[in-house]
Write a protein that holds these residues in place. Structure first.
Motif, PDB file in Angstrom:
ATOM      1  N   GLY A  74       0.814  -1.204   0.000  1.00  0.00           N
ATOM      2  CA  GLY A  74       0.000   0.000   0.000  1.00  0.00           C
ATOM      3  C   GLY A  74       0.851   1.258   0.000  1.00  0.00           C
ATOM      4  N   ALA A  75       0.228   2.380   0.395  1.00  0.00           N
ATOM      5  CA  ALA A  75       0.917   3.662   0.335  1.00  0.00           C
ATOM      6  C   ALA A  75       1.954   3.819   1.442  1.00  0.00           C
ATOM      7  N   ILE A  76       1.674   3.288   2.630  1.00  0.00           N
ATOM      8  CA  ILE A  76       2.607   3.493   3.743  1.00  0.00           C
ATOM      9  C   ILE A  76       3.068   2.191   4.390  1.00  0.00           C
ATOM     10  N   VAL A  77       2.483   1.064   4.007  1.00  0.00           N
ATOM     11  CA  VAL A  77       2.940  -0.224   4.536  1.00  0.00           C
ATOM     12  C   VAL A  77       2.868  -1.279   3.438  1.00  0.00           C
ATOM     13  N   ALA A  78       3.638  -2.336   3.646  1.00  0.00           N
ATOM     14  CA  ALA A  78       3.537  -3.541   2.824  1.00  0.00           C
ATOM     15  C   ALA A  78       3.565  -4.729   3.774  1.00  0.00           C
ATOM     16  N   LEU A  79       2.920  -5.823   3.358  1.00  0.00           N
ATOM     17  CA  LEU A  79       2.917  -7.045   4.160  1.00  0.00           C
ATOM     18  C   LEU A  79       3.568  -8.153   3.347  1.00  0.00           C
ATOM     19  N   ARG A  80       4.598  -8.759   3.937  1.00  0.00           N
ATOM     20  CA  ARG A  80       5.238  -9.896   3.293  1.00  0.00           C
ATOM     21  C   ARG A  80       5.248 -11.072   4.263  1.00  0.00           C
ATOM     22  N   VAL A  81       5.384 -12.282   3.713  1.00  0.00           N
ATOM     23  CA  VAL A  81       5.503 -13.490   4.523  1.00  0.00           C
ATOM     24  C   VAL A  81       6.848 -14.123   4.217  1.00  0.00           C
ATOM     25  N   GLU A 101       6.115  -4.055   6.607  1.00  0.00           N
ATOM     26  CA  GLU A 101       7.159  -3.071   6.302  1.00  0.00           C
ATOM     27  C   GLU A 101       6.584  -1.662   6.425  1.00  0.00           C
ATOM     28  N   HIS A 102       7.408  -0.744   6.891  1.00  0.00           N
ATOM     29  CA  HIS A 102       6.931   0.611   7.166  1.00  0.00           C
ATOM     30  C   HIS A 102       8.018   1.607   6.805  1.00  0.00           C
ATOM     31  N   HIS A 103       7.604   2.843   6.487  1.00  0.00           N
ATOM     32  CA  HIS A 103       8.582   3.891   6.177  1.00  0.00           C
ATOM     33  C   HIS A 103       9.511   4.189   7.343  1.00  0.00           C
ATOM     34  N   GLY A 104       9.007   4.101   8.552  1.00  0.00           N
ATOM     35  CA  GLY A 104       9.676   4.666   9.714  1.00  0.00           C
ATOM     36  C   GLY A 104       9.149   6.066   9.970  1.00  0.00           C
ATOM     37  N   ALA A 105       9.420   6.585  11.175  1.00  0.00           N
ATOM     38  CA  ALA A 105       8.828   7.860  11.565  1.00  0.00           C
ATOM     39  C   ALA A 105       9.709   8.564  12.582  1.00  0.00           C
ATOM     40  N   VAL A 106       9.326   9.801  12.867  1.00  0.00           N
ATOM     41  CA  VAL A 106      10.007  10.602  13.881  1.00  0.00           C
ATOM     42  C   VAL A 106       8.956  11.234  14.789  1.00  0.00           C
ATOM     43  N   ALA A 107       9.374  11.569  16.001  1.00  0.00           N
ATOM     44  CA  ALA A 107       8.507  12.260  16.946  1.00  0.00           C
ATOM     45  C   ALA A 107       9.343  13.259  17.723  1.00  0.00           C
ATOM     46  N   VAL A 108       8.663  14.229  18.349  1.00  0.00           N
ATOM     47  CA  VAL A 108       9.375  15.331  18.992  1.00  0.00           C
ATOM     48  C   VAL A 108       8.843  15.563  20.399  1.00  0.00           C
ATOM     49  N   VAL A 109       9.738  15.471  21.373  1.00  0.00           N
ATOM     50  CA  VAL A 109       9.456  15.940  22.731  1.00  0.00           C
ATOM     51  C   VAL A 109       9.885  17.398  22.759  1.00  0.00           C
ATOM     52  N   ALA A 110       8.920  18.291  22.586  1.00  0.00           N
ATOM     53  CA  ALA A 110       9.193  19.725  22.491  1.00  0.00           C
ATOM     54  C   ALA A 110       8.897  20.386  23.835  1.00  0.00           C
ATOM     55  N   VAL A 111       9.903  21.024  24.420  1.00  0.00           N
ATOM     56  CA  VAL A 111       9.770  21.630  25.745  1.00  0.00           C
ATOM     57  C   VAL A 111      10.076  23.122  25.640  1.00  0.00           C
ATOM     58  N   ASP A 112       9.142  23.965  26.119  1.00  0.00           N
ATOM     59  CA  ASP A 112       9.325  25.414  25.997  1.00  0.00           C
ATOM     60  C   ASP A 112      10.099  25.976  27.184  1.00  0.00           C
ATOM     61  N   PHE A 161      10.804  -1.005   3.023  1.00  0.00           N
ATOM     62  CA  PHE A 161       9.724  -0.397   2.249  1.00  0.00           C
ATOM     63  C   PHE A 161      10.275   0.613   1.249  1.00  0.00           C
ATOM     64  N   ASP A 162      11.295   1.361   1.647  1.00  0.00           N
ATOM     65  CA  ASP A 162      11.916   2.311   0.712  1.00  0.00           C
ATOM     66  C   ASP A 162      12.594   1.574  -0.440  1.00  0.00           C
TER      67      ASP A 162
END
Length: 212
Positions: A20-27, A44-55, A206-207
């Motif tokens: 699909g667009a953001i995942v694939a399934l293989r066996v 399979e997945h693209h991978g991602a990022v996240a942010v702990v943003a502290v002011d 996936f890439d």
């Protein structure tokens, strides 16, 4: 038969079930100890990022976003996919922080890397610590992001919410509790690893599929 911890789990065969667009399934057919083989489903997945943003008031930025698989809104960190093949994770994190919160950060460090559910997916997320926040123009949001609620809470309150079960998103839990652990060890002004620290488990399958 090899001793525990020394077997090579070779892939004997592999077939794609869905792409699909953001995942694939293989066996994969994988060699098991004792000469046997077993099927293992891999998302399979693209991978991602996240942010702990502290002011500068020591408040942490949370977003409340609808998640369709659970059918409800969850408190989360600003986060998003690595959109392009080979995209620099820090660039992706800065983009997602801007798109979801209208914020930029002057200081970045790597807080923690998370293998989301390694029993069936290669999805992994790099969580950054971002400080020195300033307001910038936020792009017009789309889809679920058009419904985002943004909240700033004291870091201690974010930890309390996590421990109380009010925050259940795995990435948010990892980031918030990693920040608490880092500060318990090194103090309030502590920073994480270098932004270009090795990310051993960054997803690539996936890439590679897309390039092929």
């Amino acid at each position: 038969m090899s001793r525990p911890g020394q077997h090579d789990f070779d892939t004997l065969d592999s077939r794609t079930v869905y792409e699909g667009a953001i995942v694939a399934l293989r066996v994969d057919r994988v060699a098991m100890p004792g000469g046997r083989a077993a099927d293992r489903e891999v998302v399979e997945h693209h991978g991602a990022v996240a942010v702990v943003a502290v002011d500068d008031r020591d408040h942490l930025v949370l977003i409340n976003q609808y998640r369709h698989p659970l059918g409800r809104r969850l408190w989360e960190l600003p986060a998003g996919l690595l959109d392009a093949v080979g995209e620099d994770p820090l660039d992706a994190a800065a983009r997602e922080l801007a798109e979801e919160t209208g914020l930029a950060a002057a200081h970045w460090s790597t807080l923690v890397d998370v293998a989301v559910s390694p029993g069936f997916t290669d999805e992994a997320i790099r969580v950054y610590l971002a400080t020195g926040l300033t307001d910038i123009e936020r792009p017009d949001p789309e889809h679920e992001e058009a419904d985002l609620e943004i909240l700033r809470v004291p870091v201690a309150e974010a930890v309390d919410r996590a421990l109380a079960g009010e925050i259940v998103n795995a990435t948010a839990l990892s980031g918030i509790l990693a920040l608490a652990a880092l500060r318990a060890r090194d103090g309030v002004g502590a920073v994480g690893r270098l932004v270009d620290s090795a990310w051993v488990d960054r997803p690539t399958a996936f890439d590679r599929r897309g390039r092929a």
